[in-house]
Design a protein around this motif. Structure first.
Motif, short mmCIF file in Angstrom:
data_model
loop_
_atom_site.label_atom_id
_atom_site.label_comp_id
_atom_site.label_asym_id
_atom_site.label_seq_id
_atom_site.Cartn_x
_atom_site.Cartn_y
_atom_site.Cartn_z
N HIS A 1 77.12 26.68 52.96
CA HIS A 1 78.21 26.59 53.94
C HIS A 1 77.94 25.53 55.00
N SER A 2 76.67 25.34 55.35
CA SER A 2 76.34 24.31 56.35
C SER A 2 76.61 22.92 55.79
N TYR A 3 76.16 22.67 54.57
CA TYR A 3 76.40 21.36 53.96
C TYR A 3 77.89 21.08 53.80
N LEU A 4 78.65 22.10 53.37
CA LEU A 4 80.10 21.91 53.21
C LEU A 4 80.77 21.63 54.55
N ALA A 5 80.22 22.20 55.63
CA ALA A 5 80.84 22.04 56.95
C ALA A 5 80.80 20.58 57.42
N PHE A 6 79.81 19.79 56.93
CA PHE A 6 79.86 18.38 57.29
C PHE A 6 79.91 17.49 56.04
N SER A 7 80.67 18.05 55.05
CA SER A 7 81.10 17.29 53.86
C SER A 7 79.95 16.74 53.03
N LYS A 8 78.83 17.40 53.02
CA LYS A 8 77.72 17.02 52.16
C LYS A 8 77.83 17.83 50.86
N VAL A 9 78.85 17.47 50.05
CA VAL A 9 79.17 18.26 48.87
C VAL A 9 78.03 18.20 47.84
#
Length: 561
Positions: free
Chosen positions: A391-399
């Motif tokens: 969820h943290s990675y997705l929150a700043f678009s680090k897919v």
């Protein structure tokens, strides 16, 4: 001698440590003991004073006393030193600072006592310097266990494994060594092979082939299952042990912790409450219980729990995580400071890192949240740390990073529906991956048909792609078995989107009956009432409120995961 040594020894033996410390100051300052002519006596007196200070938790003063004793020991004539060593060997005295019957001086034992003072001060390097000065053959069980903990705290895992293994060779019932070896990757067979099986002359604890052997082996297997993320297998073994040891607090707590991790919240709450009914003063894992109470919006119980923990021991990290959970609703920044305080008290306290990561994510600081969840993973990777990372990675678009973390979780937990859902969440984050996401959600539901989180995520995909009827039929299947407020909220949102306002209104009310604190239901109902009155809920004056609703929706999804 002005102050007989046996008097301070008697005080120490009777746990009168404050009096022993005061008397010790007279003992070491006595003019009848000349440091030049009687360095041996001076050193013994300082060790007695150091032992009293250690038990009073005045660790720095104890270190000072022990080091002074070693200075005097160095000037003892060589033949006296040799006599002291042989005398000590004959007496077979314990090396612990808690043992006070000093008949001679042993440099190794004093080094161990100094290291034992550095340890609670979290001065790992200084403690290791002292312990590494003790030859391995001279280390007893207490020394090996402290050495193992120091190596592990300094991330020297190979050394830690060696020392923990030595502990179990000497005594198979050192439970903390069993848990540590399991967490460090040892398999059950390797750990059990360390247990001494045949009598010998060393005085080591033996393990017979009877009942004690069987339950201990089951316990080892349970801990190894949990450490390897086989939560189902671990819970089955703990349940078996619980039949033999009913109301065993340690086993109940281990089960509750695992149930909390895998989302069996009702079972976890039941076991935590059972523990508190047996022993209301237990602190272990009570911060995990606090997190569950917050998820269930049971703030009256949460408030009481935090108050109880504060009154039991306000210095424990569990207290500050519980306070962080309690304050999250009122002041997220204040809650974050409590979570950080818990880590400062104990750098190995995993719930502190999990709580910190969740708060940073809520405060829209995903990069910092990644660091917190990574901190938890370094100590012990479990489902929550993987969820937090994704969820943290997705929150700043680090897919790409999010997908790697989700796949890591799936690899570590191949039979986990929640790990499959994590991969689905990453694919669902972009429109091109929705079909893949759908397959992962459906796989998760095949693996665990009762997994509501996957059902809600799949229903959301249906709504996004305009299949509202499919979303409703999917969610309504779960109404039979789940009295869950988030399920009713999702149904209400789907019905509202299809302009079935009365059905939507009914489900928002059902959600609030189950959980009166559900903010998404409150705001959804308020918005719906405006629609039913013919008022545009998206009018400019409502923009701020609508934004809050979106944030609450994101927090709800995070909690479901």
């Amino acid at each position: 001698m002005d102050v007989p040594k046996e008097q301070i020894t008697a005080l120490l033996d009777n746990a009168l440590f404050s009096s022993a410390q005061l008397l010790g100051s007279f003992l070491v300052s006595s003019s009848t003991v000349n440091a030049e002519t009687s360095p041996h006596l001076k050193a013994e007196n300082l060790i007695l004073l150091g032992d009293a200070l250690f038990r009073e938790r005045e660790y720095r003063r104890a270190i000072h006393a022990y080091k002074q004793a070693l200075q005097y020991y160095k000037i003892i004539p060589k033949q006296n030193s040799t006599t002291s060593r042989s005398s000590l060997t004959a007496s077979n005295r314990s090396s612990s600072p808690n043992s006070f019957n000093i008949s001679a001086i042993n440099e190794n034992e004093v080094k161990f006592k100094i290291a034992s003072c550095h340890f609670p001060l979290t001065e790992t390097k200084a403690a290791l310097v002292e312990m590494e000065g003790i030859p391995s053959k001279a280390r007893n069980l207490q020394m090996s266990l402290l050495m193992a903990k120091l190596y592990r705290n300094s991330k020297q895992n190979r050394g830690a494994v060696t020392c923990y293994r030595e502990c179990l060779r000497q005594c198979p019932f050192v439970i903390e060594a069993v848990i540590a070896l399991a967490e460090l990757g040892a398999c059950a067979k390797d750990i059990i092979s360390l247990f001494p099986q045949t009598p010998n002359r060393s005085g080591r604890a033996q393990l017979d082939h009877g009942d004690s052997s069987r339950w201990l082996q089951r316990y080892v297997e349970a801990q190894c299952c949990i450490a390897s993320n086989d939560y189902k297998g671990g819970l089955e073994l703990f349940t078996e042990l619980l039949q033999r040891f009913p109301n065993n607090i340690h086993i109940l707590l281990e089960m509750a912790k695992v149930e909390a991790i895998i989302g069996k919240n009702d079972e976890a709450v039941m076991n935590f409450e059972k523990v508190r009914s047996i022993d209301p003063y237990v602190m272990t894992y009570m911060d995990e219980y606090a997190m569950l109470l917050k998820m269930k919006s049971d703030y009256s119980k949460l408030n009481k729990l935090a108050h109880d923990l504060l009154s039991i021991d306000p210095t424990r990290p569990e207290v500050f995580v519980a306070l962080s959970v309690l304050w999250e609703r009122k002041d997220e920044r204040g809650a974050l400071s409590y979570a950080e305080k818990s880590i400062k008290i104990d750098e190995r306290h995993i719930p502190g890192y999990i709580m910190k990561g969740n708060l940073l994510l809520s405060l829209k600081r995903p990069e910092a949240a990644v660091m917190a969840f990574r901190g938890a993973q370094e100590l012990r990777a479990d489902l929550r740390s993987y969820q937090g990372l994704v969820h943290s990675y997705l929150a700043f678009s680090k897919v790409k990073e999010a997908l790697y973390a989700a796949r890591e979780a799936m690899k570590a937990m191949p039979q986990s529906a929640k790990a499959l859902k994590l991969v689905g969440d990453v694919h669902a984050s972009n429109s091109g991956g929705r079909e893949k996401a759908k397959k992962f959600y459906e796989s998760a539901l095949r693996l665990e048909p009762g997994y509501l989180g996957a059902a809600l995520a799949l229903a959301e995909l249906h709504v996004i792609e305009g299949r509202n009827g499919d979303a409703v039929s999917l969610l309504e299947r779960y109404l039979k078995d789940w009295a869950d407020d988030s399920l009713h909220v999702k149904l209400a949102q789907v019905f509202a989107a299809t302009n079935m306002l009365q059905d939507s209104f009914s489900h928002y009310q059902d959600a609030l009956r189950i959980n009166p604190q559900n903010e998404a239901a409150k705001k959804g109902l308020e918005r719906l009432e405006k629609q039913m009155k013919g008022v545009d809920p998206d009018a400019p004056e409502e923009e701020e409120e609508n934004e809050v609703e979106d944030v609450d929706g994101e927090q709800e999804e995070t909690e479901l995961l």
